[in-house]
Design a protein around this motif. Sequence first.
Motif, PDB file in Angstrom:
ATOM      1  N   UNK A 572      44.871  45.636  48.320  1.00  0.00           N
ATOM      2  CA  UNK A 572      44.291  46.919  48.712  1.00  0.00           C
ATOM      3  C   UNK A 572      42.967  46.756  49.465  1.00  0.00           C
ATOM      4  N   UNK A 573      42.942  45.784  50.375  1.00  0.00           N
ATOM      5  CA  UNK A 573      41.776  45.612  51.227  1.00  0.00           C
ATOM      6  C   UNK A 573      40.602  44.924  50.573  1.00  0.00           C
ATOM      7  N   UNK A 574      40.824  44.311  49.402  1.00  0.00           N
ATOM      8  CA  UNK A 574      39.743  43.605  48.707  1.00  0.00           C
ATOM      9  C   UNK A 574      40.194  42.206  48.332  1.00  0.00           C
ATOM     10  N   UNK A 575      39.238  41.296  48.241  1.00  0.00           N
ATOM     11  CA  UNK A 575      39.523  39.927  47.795  1.00  0.00           C
ATOM     12  C   UNK A 575      39.480  39.906  46.275  1.00  0.00           C
ATOM     13  N   UNK A 576      40.599  39.560  45.668  1.00  0.00           N
ATOM     14  CA  UNK A 576      40.667  39.536  44.204  1.00  0.00           C
ATOM     15  C   UNK A 576      40.601  38.098  43.665  1.00  0.00           C
ATOM     16  N   UNK A 577      40.872  37.110  44.513  1.00  0.00           N
ATOM     17  CA  UNK A 577      40.735  35.697  44.112  1.00  0.00           C
ATOM     18  C   UNK A 577      40.263  34.893  45.310  1.00  0.00           C
ATOM     19  N   UNK A 578      39.432  33.894  45.041  1.00  0.00           N
ATOM     20  CA  UNK A 578      38.858  33.075  46.105  1.00  0.00           C
ATOM     21  C   UNK A 578      38.618  31.672  45.548  1.00  0.00           C
ATOM     22  N   UNK A 579      39.254  30.683  46.155  1.00  0.00           N
ATOM     23  CA  UNK A 579      39.066  29.315  45.694  1.00  0.00           C
ATOM     24  C   UNK A 579      39.953  28.350  46.454  1.00  0.00           C
ATOM     25  N   UNK A 580      39.880  27.071  46.082  1.00  0.00           N
ATOM     26  CA  UNK A 580      40.751  26.083  46.709  1.00  0.00           C
ATOM     27  C   UNK A 580      42.168  26.260  46.182  1.00  0.00           C
ATOM     28  N   UNK A 581      43.190  25.796  46.918  1.00  0.00           N
ATOM     29  CA  UNK A 581      44.558  25.925  46.421  1.00  0.00           C
ATOM     30  C   UNK A 581      44.738  25.290  45.038  1.00  0.00           C
ATOM     31  N   UNK A 582      44.152  24.110  44.842  1.00  0.00           N
ATOM     32  CA  UNK A 582      44.318  23.426  43.563  1.00  0.00           C
ATOM     33  C   UNK A 582      43.690  24.213  42.421  1.00  0.00           C
ATOM     34  N   UNK A 583      42.493  24.724  42.640  1.00  0.00           N
ATOM     35  CA  UNK A 583      41.807  25.476  41.578  1.00  0.00           C
ATOM     36  C   UNK A 583      42.577  26.747  41.208  1.00  0.00           C
ATOM     37  N   UNK A 584      43.085  27.456  42.218  1.00  0.00           N
ATOM     38  CA  UNK A 584      43.791  28.708  41.933  1.00  0.00           C
ATOM     39  C   UNK A 584      45.134  28.447  41.260  1.00  0.00           C
ATOM     40  N   UNK A 585      45.787  27.350  41.632  1.00  0.00           N
ATOM     41  CA  UNK A 585      47.073  27.017  41.006  1.00  0.00           C
ATOM     42  C   UNK A 585      46.867  26.671  39.537  1.00  0.00           C
ATOM     43  N   UNK A 586      45.756  26.011  39.263  1.00  0.00           N
ATOM     44  CA  UNK A 586      45.470  25.605  37.875  1.00  0.00           C
ATOM     45  C   UNK A 586      45.053  26.767  36.995  1.00  0.00           C
ATOM     46  N   UNK A 587      44.717  27.904  37.604  1.00  0.00           N
ATOM     47  CA  UNK A 587      44.264  29.055  36.840  1.00  0.00           C
ATOM     48  C   UNK A 587      45.422  29.922  36.355  1.00  0.00           C
ATOM     49  N   UNK A 588      45.070  31.137  35.966  1.00  0.00           N
ATOM     50  CA  UNK A 588      46.080  32.061  35.423  1.00  0.00           C
ATOM     51  C   UNK A 588      46.122  33.381  36.210  1.00  0.00           C
ATOM     52  N   UNK A 589      45.600  33.325  37.424  1.00  0.00           N
ATOM     53  CA  UNK A 589      45.494  34.555  38.198  1.00  0.00           C
ATOM     54  C   UNK A 589      46.720  34.855  39.038  1.00  0.00           C
ATOM     55  N   UNK A 590      46.499  35.734  40.009  1.00  0.00           N
ATOM     56  CA  UNK A 590      47.571  36.219  40.877  1.00  0.00           C
ATOM     57  C   UNK A 590      48.198  35.072  41.677  1.00  0.00           C
ATOM     58  N   UNK A 591      47.354  34.185  42.256  1.00  0.00           N
ATOM     59  CA  UNK A 591      47.897  33.110  43.089  1.00  0.00           C
ATOM     60  C   UNK A 591      48.700  32.120  42.257  1.00  0.00           C
ATOM     61  N   UNK A 592      48.249  31.840  41.054  1.00  0.00           N
ATOM     62  CA  UNK A 592      48.993  30.918  40.176  1.00  0.00           C
ATOM     63  C   UNK A 592      50.384  31.473  39.895  1.00  0.00           C
ATOM     64  N   UNK A 593      50.480  32.773  39.657  1.00  0.00           N
ATOM     65  CA  UNK A 593      51.786  33.384  39.409  1.00  0.00           C
ATOM     66  C   UNK A 593      52.665  33.316  40.650  1.00  0.00           C
ATOM     67  N   UNK A 594      52.088  33.577  41.822  1.00  0.00           N
ATOM     68  CA  UNK A 594      52.843  33.492  43.061  1.00  0.00           C
ATOM     69  C   UNK A 594      53.350  32.068  43.299  1.00  0.00           C
ATOM     70  N   UNK A 595      52.495  31.094  43.031  1.00  0.00           N
ATOM     71  CA  UNK A 595      52.866  29.698  43.252  1.00  0.00           C
ATOM     72  C   UNK A 595      53.969  29.277  42.298  1.00  0.00           C
ATOM     73  N   UNK A 596      53.868  29.723  41.033  1.00  0.00           N
ATOM     74  CA  UNK A 596      54.899  29.366  40.059  1.00  0.00           C
ATOM     75  C   UNK A 596      56.245  29.968  40.461  1.00  0.00           C
ATOM     76  N   UNK A 597      56.222  31.225  40.915  1.00  0.00           N
ATOM     77  CA  UNK A 597      57.465  31.867  41.350  1.00  0.00           C
ATOM     78  C   UNK A 597      58.046  31.155  42.564  1.00  0.00           C
ATOM     79  N   UNK A 598      57.203  30.748  43.497  1.00  0.00           N
ATOM     80  CA  UNK A 598      57.674  30.023  44.686  1.00  0.00           C
ATOM     81  C   UNK A 598      58.286  28.677  44.296  1.00  0.00           C
TER      82      UNK A 598
END
Length: 603
Positions: A572-598
């Motif tokens: 919705x026009x806002x940044x909700x997560x910001x980090x390196x690919x490795x850091x975001x994958x290791x987390x539990x946020x939106x990008x980690x869920x997207x990566x796991x699904x992919x």
Amino acid sequence: MSSITGVAGEERRDFDKAERRVLRRRSLSLLGSLLAPLKRSILLTALVVVVSTALQVIGPAIIAYGIDTGLPELLRGRAVPLAGSVVVYLVAGVLSGVLIAAYTVQTARISQAMLIDLRERVFVQTQRLSLEFHEQYTSGRIISRQTSDLDSIRELLDGGINELVQSVLYMLFTAVALVLLDGWSGLVLFCSFVPLWFLIRWFQRRSEATFRESRVFSAKLIVFFVETMTGIRAVQAFRKEPRNARDYGELTEDYRSINARAIRLFAVLEPGLTLIGNLTTAAVLLFGAYRVLNGDLAIGVLLAAVLYTRRFFDPMEDIATFYNAYQSAEAALEKISGVLEESPTVPEPVQPKPLGTGVTGRVRFEGVRFAYRADREILPHFDLDVPAGQTIALVGSTGAGKSTLAKLIARFYDPSDGRITLDDVDLRDLTNQDLHRAVVMVTQEAYLFSGSVADNIELGRPGATREEIEAAARAVGADAFIRSLPDGYDTDVNKRGGRVSAGQRQLISFARAFLADPEVLILDEATASLDIPSERLVQEALQTLLADRTALIIAHRLSTVAIADRVLVMEHGRIVEDGTPADLIAGTGRFAALHAAWRDSLV
């Protein structure tokens, strides 16, 4: 209630009249600007047509002289007056024919010069206008401006104006000659102007709206046809042919109906003109015959008066035909002038700031708000700092604002509030040349123009040598497949690159971007349409393409995101997560869920 409705209707009619006056002034202004460079040619042409028309009109007066003076003198044994009138009549006819031919050639030159000027203006203007215009103004409507609308104006200029000027001058000179020859016959002619005025006024009021509607339906037909042919794959994939045929049939029926209305108007106008002309000629003949019997009028003068009266009404039908062409051309000119009046929503700066040399490519969003429309805000308040040389990947759901960021950096749009800077210079202060040199966007479509492969790569830097073009292709891994084509780099890619595959088109577009060597590179879903083997080939090219430059990657495929230094997840026009690919994958946020699904989808 009815009185309120009546007032509203009257106000609407007044508004329509005011709007039509504005449109007419705008069209006349455009027409004046087209005529301005041709003043000398127009003045010369006007002189030619005045002389040629005068020579045509003098004929009946010469006949009257030959009958009333030449014949009596011949009976007295003097043939000179009659012979002289015959010679003058023949010379006037020959000179008139020569001058008409010269006038026709000259008017054709003027009309062609005006049309060329107008075509170039429309083409240059449609290229100059911002992306917002092209996203709202369909390609079919633009094509309609360059085809049917310009054709209507061409028909008017090629023949209509030529006939109008000749006809009006002919009628004017004929009326003057009739009055000078016999004032009473001239008075009878002037009496016919009363029914003529009512008939022409009736036709004008009804035909103006009819021909305007005709241009609207003509444009709708062209738009529908162009959009159907452009989207023919979707049409055939969804079996939309029967529905399209039905819709197109309805449009053609509407177009036929409006043209039938125009024909019915002419079915009243032309017989009406003929009737008024015949009645006026009969009145001149009867009144003149009575005066001849009383000895008040010579027989030759009566004959000339009847000829002048008959000739006065002869051009009426040509004028009616001209009015048909004029109505269509006026509506077309209004539409074209509307396009030419448009201003880019992303204008060039009045006092540009130079970008200079040694550009690093640092991009910053400072309090940026953006809305395509008042009710469609995409970025409510956006801040972002992209250091020079950093590769950022943008991910998020459709409509999150990713492509909007790309369009703002490329300055296809300007922010509603806030500012975007490149090396601390507001993008709105940069010339288009500086901006396009520093920022290049590669889209999913990877559009190729008709021409050779080398020509398409050279678009990145016009004037580049063949060695530089081939070096760019080698850098992104495109050289091998290009050389395998029938004519190598000189192979014609055909319309929209139809001769090469999607992956190959993308590699050519990468070579084009590499040759441009921008400081900031934007990849908007550049691998979305590729299969896995093609994507891997393009991924290798990306490593070279992104090196040592600021890059913004918009991708749904997370395999493309892996090469980024930094990932931004948008919602919705806002940044909700910001980090390196490795850091975001290791987390539990939106990008980690997207990566796991992919990752699961690959299994």
